[in-house]
Design a protein around this motif. Structure first.
Motif, mmCIF file in Angstrom:
data_model
loop_
_atom_site.group_PDB
_atom_site.id
_atom_site.type_symbol
_atom_site.label_atom_id
_atom_site.label_comp_id
_atom_site.label_asym_id
_atom_site.label_seq_id
_atom_site.Cartn_x
_atom_site.Cartn_y
_atom_site.Cartn_z
ATOM 1 N N THR A 1 0.711 -1.131 0.047
ATOM 2 C CA THR A 1 -0.049 0.144 -0.191
ATOM 3 C C THR A 1 0.929 1.130 0.015
ATOM 4 O O THR A 1 0.533 2.220 -0.514
ATOM 5 C CB THR A 1 -0.791 -0.053 1.124
ATOM 6 N N SER A 2 1.947 1.282 0.623
ATOM 7 C CA SER A 2 2.828 2.254 0.604
ATOM 8 C C SER A 2 3.303 2.557 -0.620
ATOM 9 O O SER A 2 3.840 3.885 -0.850
ATOM 10 C CB SER A 2 3.925 2.202 1.751
ATOM 11 N N PHE A 3 3.338 1.771 -1.596
ATOM 12 C CA PHE A 3 3.940 1.780 -3.095
ATOM 13 C C PHE A 3 2.698 2.090 -3.867
ATOM 14 O O PHE A 3 2.702 2.198 -5.235
ATOM 15 C CB PHE A 3 4.667 0.692 -3.590
ATOM 16 N N ARG A 4 1.627 2.370 -3.547
ATOM 17 C CA ARG A 4 0.648 2.713 -4.415
ATOM 18 C C ARG A 4 0.485 4.403 -4.363
ATOM 19 O O ARG A 4 0.572 5.056 -3.634
ATOM 20 C CB ARG A 4 -0.863 2.164 -3.749
ATOM 21 N N SER A 5 -0.250 4.821 -5.653
ATOM 22 C CA SER A 5 -0.462 6.121 -5.798
ATOM 23 C C SER A 5 -1.602 6.289 -5.145
ATOM 24 O O SER A 5 -2.449 5.760 -4.807
ATOM 25 C CB SER A 5 -0.795 6.572 -7.513
ATOM 26 N N GLN A 6 -1.746 7.796 -4.804
ATOM 27 C CA GLN A 6 -3.062 7.920 -4.297
ATOM 28 C C GLN A 6 -4.176 7.911 -4.868
ATOM 29 O O GLN A 6 -5.306 7.507 -4.389
ATOM 30 C CB GLN A 6 -3.071 9.651 -3.751
ATOM 31 N N SER A 7 -4.097 8.166 -6.131
ATOM 32 C CA SER A 7 -5.427 7.892 -6.787
ATOM 33 C C SER A 7 -5.892 6.432 -7.003
ATOM 34 O O SER A 7 -6.961 5.944 -6.805
ATOM 35 C CB SER A 7 -5.282 8.141 -8.476
ATOM 36 N N GLU A 8 -5.003 5.364 -6.640
ATOM 37 C CA GLU A 8 -5.265 3.899 -6.720
ATOM 38 C C GLU A 8 -5.712 3.606 -5.357
ATOM 39 O O GLU A 8 -6.665 2.779 -5.341
ATOM 40 C CB GLU A 8 -3.862 3.152 -7.126
ATOM 41 N N VAL A 9 -5.143 4.421 -4.443
ATOM 42 C CA VAL A 9 -5.854 3.891 -2.931
ATOM 43 C C VAL A 9 -7.363 4.197 -2.985
ATOM 44 O O VAL A 9 -8.057 3.668 -2.274
ATOM 45 C CB VAL A 9 -4.973 4.733 -1.928
ATOM 46 N N VAL A 10 -7.633 5.490 -3.598
ATOM 47 C CA VAL A 10 -9.000 5.847 -3.373
ATOM 48 C C VAL A 10 -9.971 5.175 -4.358
ATOM 49 O O VAL A 10 -10.942 4.682 -4.080
ATOM 50 C CB VAL A 10 -8.931 7.304 -3.851
ATOM 51 N N SER A 11 -9.510 4.874 -5.621
ATOM 52 C CA SER A 11 -10.392 4.328 -6.698
ATOM 53 C C SER A 11 -10.397 2.744 -6.657
ATOM 54 O O SER A 11 -11.500 2.175 -6.818
ATOM 55 C CB SER A 11 -9.937 4.849 -7.924
ATOM 56 N N SER A 12 -9.488 2.191 -6.308
ATOM 57 C CA SER A 12 -9.371 0.737 -6.534
ATOM 58 C C SER A 12 -9.816 0.095 -5.422
ATOM 59 O O SER A 12 -9.645 0.591 -4.113
ATOM 60 C CB SER A 12 -7.757 0.286 -6.902
ATOM 61 N N LEU B 1 -3.957 -6.997 -3.363
ATOM 62 C CA LEU B 1 -2.620 -7.274 -2.569
ATOM 63 C C LEU B 1 -1.460 -6.388 -3.188
ATOM 64 O O LEU B 1 -0.613 -5.905 -2.418
ATOM 65 C CB LEU B 1 -2.471 -8.646 -2.224
ATOM 66 N N LEU B 2 -1.374 -6.575 -4.473
ATOM 67 C CA LEU B 2 -0.347 -5.855 -5.160
ATOM 68 C C LEU B 2 -1.065 -4.642 -5.876
ATOM 69 O O LEU B 2 -1.785 -4.540 -6.433
ATOM 70 C CB LEU B 2 0.153 -6.533 -6.161
ATOM 71 N N PRO B 3 -0.186 -3.577 -5.950
ATOM 72 C CA PRO B 3 -0.556 -2.359 -6.814
ATOM 73 C C PRO B 3 -0.324 -2.602 -8.236
ATOM 74 O O PRO B 3 0.371 -3.437 -8.653
ATOM 75 C CB PRO B 3 0.449 -1.309 -6.335
ATOM 76 N N GLU B 4 -1.377 -1.794 -8.859
ATOM 77 C CA GLU B 4 -1.408 -1.904 -10.371
ATOM 78 C C GLU B 4 -0.161 -1.171 -10.933
ATOM 79 O O GLU B 4 0.590 -1.892 -11.764
ATOM 80 C CB GLU B 4 -2.474 -1.204 -10.834
ATOM 81 N N SER B 5 0.406 0.048 -10.194
ATOM 82 C CA SER B 5 1.552 0.514 -10.706
ATOM 83 C C SER B 5 2.330 0.929 -9.560
ATOM 84 O O SER B 5 1.720 1.466 -8.623
ATOM 85 C CB SER B 5 1.547 1.533 -11.724
ATOM 86 N N TRP B 6 3.760 0.466 -9.219
ATOM 87 C CA TRP B 6 4.560 0.767 -8.208
ATOM 88 C C TRP B 6 5.090 2.311 -8.471
ATOM 89 O O TRP B 6 5.284 2.571 -9.351
ATOM 90 C CB TRP B 6 5.671 -0.113 -8.189
ATOM 91 N N THR B 7 5.243 2.790 -7.284
ATOM 92 C CA THR B 7 5.590 4.146 -7.398
ATOM 93 C C THR B 7 6.093 4.805 -5.947
ATOM 94 O O THR B 7 5.667 4.039 -4.829
ATOM 95 C CB THR B 7 4.186 5.238 -7.635
ATOM 96 N N GLY B 8 6.996 5.496 -5.808
ATOM 97 C CA GLY B 8 7.660 5.973 -4.636
ATOM 98 C C GLY B 8 7.500 7.266 -4.000
ATOM 99 O O GLY B 8 8.026 7.938 -3.392
ATOM 100 N N GLU B 9 6.340 7.644 -4.854
ATOM 101 C CA GLU B 9 5.822 9.310 -4.390
ATOM 102 C C GLU B 9 5.481 9.322 -2.801
ATOM 103 O O GLU B 9 5.794 10.400 -2.345
ATOM 104 C CB GLU B 9 4.779 9.478 -5.395
ATOM 105 N N ASN B 10 5.109 8.237 -2.247
ATOM 106 C CA ASN B 10 4.686 8.264 -0.845
ATOM 107 C C ASN B 10 5.899 8.574 0.069
ATOM 108 O O ASN B 10 5.806 9.638 0.787
ATOM 109 C CB ASN B 10 3.989 7.325 -0.392
ATOM 110 N N TYR B 11 7.027 7.704 -0.357
ATOM 111 C CA TYR B 11 8.003 8.212 0.380
ATOM 112 C C TYR B 11 8.795 9.417 0.113
ATOM 113 O O TYR B 11 9.608 9.972 0.937
ATOM 114 C CB TYR B 11 9.112 6.978 -0.067
#
Length: 281
Positions: A33-44, A48-58
């Protein structure tokens, strides 16, 4: 007989694997979840695994040094937990030596009285402890976390029991040679109790690192908080649903030091957990 043993082992392994999955699943979900984008957290929905991995949260967590200085909190926790652990090892080794090797009136009665008092829930002491800390002027300082709990009776009990397994003849031989109690403690006993001191050090470090209620009470200065108190503050900053990724990322950063400690110290922990591993008489 072999069939029964095989079935019992299978049941044991199945039980342990089930516990492992129950424990590991929330951690794995938090990491992903820490590697999900904000839009994916809200919409999906649940994935268990994110659709696209991102480090923007970190990136957001590490660059936000004004309202949520996570790196500062991690440094504070490392400093507090390390110094607390070093002082714990010194205090419990000296105290354990006194209860195990020295003879004085009322020794055992005093030990078991303190051991019995230590069985009361720690929350009972919160108000008196805070009053003492406030009187000493330690509120919002590292000493409020470092000093309380140095003489934990649980650790002293472990050290005392371990020392009781060391033959008294070693002390008597040293006394004959003219050694003082301090010389016996440092040169004879201390090297032999190293295994149990490592165990107590691990317990003390993780206990200090994971302590939550006490730092929330004694800290109000954001810059001086340890990471556990900081995580509570982050619930107000990142607590809304759109920023759950940043909150998960902060929690993942907080567990890295204790995870590394376990990876490097698990050999010593496994070897030292047996209290009968000392010298036998």
């Amino acid at each position: 007989m072999l069939k029964k043993i095989s079935i019992s082992k299978c049941i044991s392994y199945l039980f342990l694997i089930t516990l492992c999955v129950i424990w590991a699943f929330p951690v794995i979900f938090g990491i992903t979840t820490s590697f999900r984008s904000q839009s994916e957290v809200v919409s999906s929905g649940f994935r268990l695994l994110p659709e696209s991995w991102t480090g923007e949260n970190y990136i957001h967590i590490l660059t936000n040094t004004s309202t949520a200085p996570i790196l500062r909190w991690l440094f504070n926790s490392i400093f507090i937990a390390t110094l607390h652990t070093l002082l714990v090892v010194i205090v419990i080794s000296i105290t354990g030596y006194g209860y195990s090797r020295m003879k004085f009136k009322g020794r055992d009665a005093l030990f078991f009285t303190l051991l019995g008092i230590s069985l009361f829930p720690g929350v009972v002491n919160l108000i008196p402890s805070y009053k003492i800390i406030d009187m000493l002027g330690w509120v919002n300082t590292s000493w409020a976390m470092i000093v309380p709990g140095l003489a934990g009776m649980g650790n002293i009990f472990l050290v005392r029991q371990f020392m009781n397994g060391i033959p008294k003849e070693l002390d008597e031989s040293a006394h004959v040679d003219g050694a003082t109690h301090f010389a016996i403690y440092t040169s004879v006993i201390l090297p032999l109790v190293k295994p149990i001191l490592i165990v107590c050090a691990l317990f003390s470090f993780t206990g200090s690192w994971n302590d939550f209620l006490w730092p929330v009470i004694v800290y109000t200065d954001v810059e001086k908080m340890p990471v556990t108190a900081g995580l509570l503050l982050l619930q107000d900053i990142y607590g809304n649903y759109r920023m759950i990724g940043q909150l998960m990322g902060s929690a993942m950063l907080a567990i890295i030091p204790t995870l590394l400690l376990f990876l490097f110290a698990q050999k010593y922990f496994i070897q030292s957990i047996n209290l009968n591993s000392g010298i036998k008489g």
